[in-house]
Write a protein that holds these residues in place. Structure first.
Motif, PDB file in Angstrom:
ATOM      1  N   SER A   3     -28.891 -19.595  38.787  1.00  0.00           N
ATOM      2  CA  SER A   3     -29.611 -20.853  38.976  1.00  0.00           C
ATOM      3  C   SER A   3     -30.810 -20.888  38.045  1.00  0.00           C
ATOM      4  O   SER A   3     -31.187 -19.861  37.456  1.00  0.00           O
ATOM      5  N   THR A   4     -31.394 -22.067  37.870  1.00  0.00           N
ATOM      6  CA  THR A   4     -32.561 -22.201  36.997  1.00  0.00           C
ATOM      7  C   THR A   4     -33.850 -22.146  37.813  1.00  0.00           C
ATOM      8  O   THR A   4     -33.865 -22.460  39.003  1.00  0.00           O
TER       9      THR A   4
ATOM     10  N   HIS B  22     -32.203 -17.322  37.187  1.00  0.00           N
ATOM     11  CA  HIS B  22     -32.418 -16.502  38.385  1.00  0.00           C
ATOM     12  C   HIS B  22     -31.078 -16.126  38.998  1.00  0.00           C
ATOM     13  O   HIS B  22     -30.123 -16.901  38.950  1.00  0.00           O
ATOM     14  N   THR B  23     -31.007 -14.930  39.571  1.00  0.00           N
ATOM     15  CA  THR B  23     -29.861 -14.553  40.382  1.00  0.00           C
ATOM     16  C   THR B  23     -30.301 -13.563  41.443  1.00  0.00           C
ATOM     17  O   THR B  23     -31.449 -13.082  41.439  1.00  0.00           O
TER      18      THR B  23
ATOM     19  N   GLN C  66     -33.721  -9.760  43.741  1.00  0.00           N
ATOM     20  CA  GLN C  66     -33.890 -11.033  43.049  1.00  0.00           C
ATOM     21  C   GLN C  66     -34.390 -10.774  41.627  1.00  0.00           C
ATOM     22  O   GLN C  66     -35.321  -9.991  41.424  1.00  0.00           O
ATOM     23  N   VAL C  67     -33.760 -11.448  40.659  1.00  0.00           N
ATOM     24  CA  VAL C  67     -34.101 -11.269  39.246  1.00  0.00           C
ATOM     25  C   VAL C  67     -34.446 -12.617  38.637  1.00  0.00           C
ATOM     26  O   VAL C  67     -33.695 -13.594  38.793  1.00  0.00           O
ATOM     27  N   ASN C  68     -35.591 -12.677  37.928  1.00  0.00           N
ATOM     28  CA  ASN C  68     -36.031 -13.888  37.233  1.00  0.00           C
ATOM     29  C   ASN C  68     -36.351 -13.530  35.790  1.00  0.00           C
ATOM     30  O   ASN C  68     -37.038 -12.527  35.536  1.00  0.00           O
ATOM     31  N   VAL C  69     -35.891 -14.345  34.849  1.00  0.00           N
ATOM     32  CA  VAL C  69     -36.074 -14.043  33.427  1.00  0.00           C
ATOM     33  C   VAL C  69     -37.038 -15.042  32.793  1.00  0.00           C
ATOM     34  O   VAL C  69     -36.830 -16.254  32.875  1.00  0.00           O
ATOM     35  N   GLU C  70     -38.067 -14.507  32.137  1.00  0.00           N
ATOM     36  CA  GLU C  70     -39.030 -15.350  31.425  1.00  0.00           C
ATOM     37  C   GLU C  70     -38.670 -15.479  29.954  1.00  0.00           C
ATOM     38  O   GLU C  70     -38.878 -16.522  29.342  1.00  0.00           O
TER      39      GLU C  70
ATOM     40  N   LEU D 180     -28.155 -13.043  32.302  1.00  0.00           N
ATOM     41  CA  LEU D 180     -29.159 -14.087  32.496  1.00  0.00           C
ATOM     42  C   LEU D 180     -29.967 -14.270  31.222  1.00  0.00           C
ATOM     43  O   LEU D 180     -30.215 -13.302  30.483  1.00  0.00           O
ATOM     44  N   SER D 181     -30.397 -15.515  30.978  1.00  0.00           N
ATOM     45  CA  SER D 181     -31.279 -15.815  29.845  1.00  0.00           C
ATOM     46  C   SER D 181     -32.537 -16.513  30.358  1.00  0.00           C
ATOM     47  O   SER D 181     -32.779 -16.589  31.568  1.00  0.00           O
ATOM     48  N   VAL D 182     -33.311 -17.064  29.439  1.00  0.00           N
ATOM     49  CA  VAL D 182     -34.623 -17.654  29.751  1.00  0.00           C
ATOM     50  C   VAL D 182     -34.523 -18.697  30.869  1.00  0.00           C
ATOM     51  O   VAL D 182     -33.662 -19.581  30.838  1.00  0.00           O
ATOM     52  N   GLY D 183     -35.423 -18.566  31.862  1.00  0.00           N
ATOM     53  CA  GLY D 183     -35.500 -19.549  32.927  1.00  0.00           C
ATOM     54  C   GLY D 183     -34.388 -19.468  33.953  1.00  0.00           C
ATOM     55  O   GLY D 183     -34.142 -20.434  34.676  1.00  0.00           O
TER      56      GLY D 183
END
Length: 320
Positions: A235-236, A223-224, A198-202, A218-221
């Motif tokens: 997704s956001t 998830h994949t 799981q990857v989340n970008v701040e 992926l960019s800010v906010g």
């Protein structure tokens, strides 16, 4: 040995508990001649000690272990007249949970040995890497550093990590997991391993790649999830909620108690079980501190109108 929950078993705190403790101690690769000598004295002190220890070894080797583990959370509590039998059943479940935790720890030893940085259950650790990037390793996690030659990055062996990457166009930062890679130049993001990555970008941009080739940016906010074959649709996320663990908190918004407990269990040194399926569907919203997970379990039980039953230091049950 085929273990059933209706079998008579010693309660925790009896000689069986001592046998479990000795079994765990002897699995430790730091144990030596002094430990073996103490163990021999313990065995010789009472004939029941050998019998108890043999039962632990049999349980360790039994294919029934996984089956029993899948059943312990669904054992119903009985009326007072049957409570003695119930305690024996919960003691069996607690013993199985304890032994299984040692089994999982032993199977994880190779990853831990390969790792450069690790954390224990409930521990978080911040490390500044060779290029000035920062790594925050979440609970029960392990990473191997990859800074050979022009390469920079890490292999996330298990758990979850947050990265603050210093920009360097000539040397992308790469996080590798068993499902794929996450490639960045300079950004803040988290990666969590499991059945998928799981990857989340701040902030910034990241490129997620499956082992067999599919890519997504992926960019800010955003998830994949990555598996070996593909990268899921983007997704956001609510970044405040997703990255709350960096501030020692967990935030839940209209989530089931079962999902909340599943997440909390990552930080708690022991198993947490919900005895009632209906109780597990209770909806939870809140912002909670992680500093005392035992107190947090009691708080969640109060919100759900449940009782907490401490079977042992290794098993807490929530029951209506």
């Amino acid at each position: 040995m085929l273990l059933r929950f209706d079998q008579e078993v010693p309660t925790l705190g009896s000689v069986q508990d001592q046998a479990l403790a000795w079994f765990a101690r002897l699995q430790d690769n730091k144990s030596g001649a002094a430990d073996q000598a103490e163990f021999a004295c313990w065995l010789a002190a009472d004939p029941t000690h050998q019998t108890a220890y043999d039962k632990v070894v049999q349980l360790w080797q039994s294919p029934a272990l996984n089956v029993a583990l899948s059943q312990y959370a669904s054992i119903p509590l009985r009326p007072p007249a049957q409570r003695k039998s119930t305690i024996r059943r919960w003691a069996a479940a607690a013993s199985i949970t304890l032994v299984s935790s040692w089994f999982l720890a032993s199977t994880d030893w190779l990853q831990r040995w390969q790792a450069d940085i690790t954390t224990a259950t409930g521990e978080q650790r911040r490390v500044i890497l060779a290029d000035g990037s920062a790594l925050v390793l979440n609970t029960d996690s392990a990473v191997k550093l990859d800074y050979a030659g022009p390469q920079r990055g890490v292999t996330l062996l298990s758990g979850e990590a947050y990265f603050e990457v210093q920009a360097d166009k000539d040397r992308p930062f790469i996080v590798t997991t068993k499902q794929g890679t996450v490639r960045v130049v300079g950004t803040r993001f988290s990666v969590k391993t499991g059945d998928t990555t799981q990857v989340n970008v701040e902030s910034g941009l990241v490129i997620c790649s499956a082992e067999q080739g599919q890519n997504r940016q992926l960019s800010v906010g955003q998830h994949t999830e990555i598996d070996t074959h593909s990268v899921a649709e983007i997704s956001t996320i609510d970044t405040g909620k997703t990255f709350a663990w960096l501030k020692g908190r967990l935030i839940f918004q209209d989530q089931t108690l079962a999902d909340v407990i599943s997440e909390l269990d990552r930080y708690h040194p022991g198993a947490i079980a919900i005895a009632d399926a209906k109780l597990g569907q209770t909806r939870i919203t809140g912002n909670y501190k992680l500093e005392d997970t035992t107190a947090l379990i009691r708080t969640l039980a109060d919100i759900a109108g449940a009782k907490t039953i401490n079977i042992s230091p290794y098993l807490t049950v929530l029951k209506n």
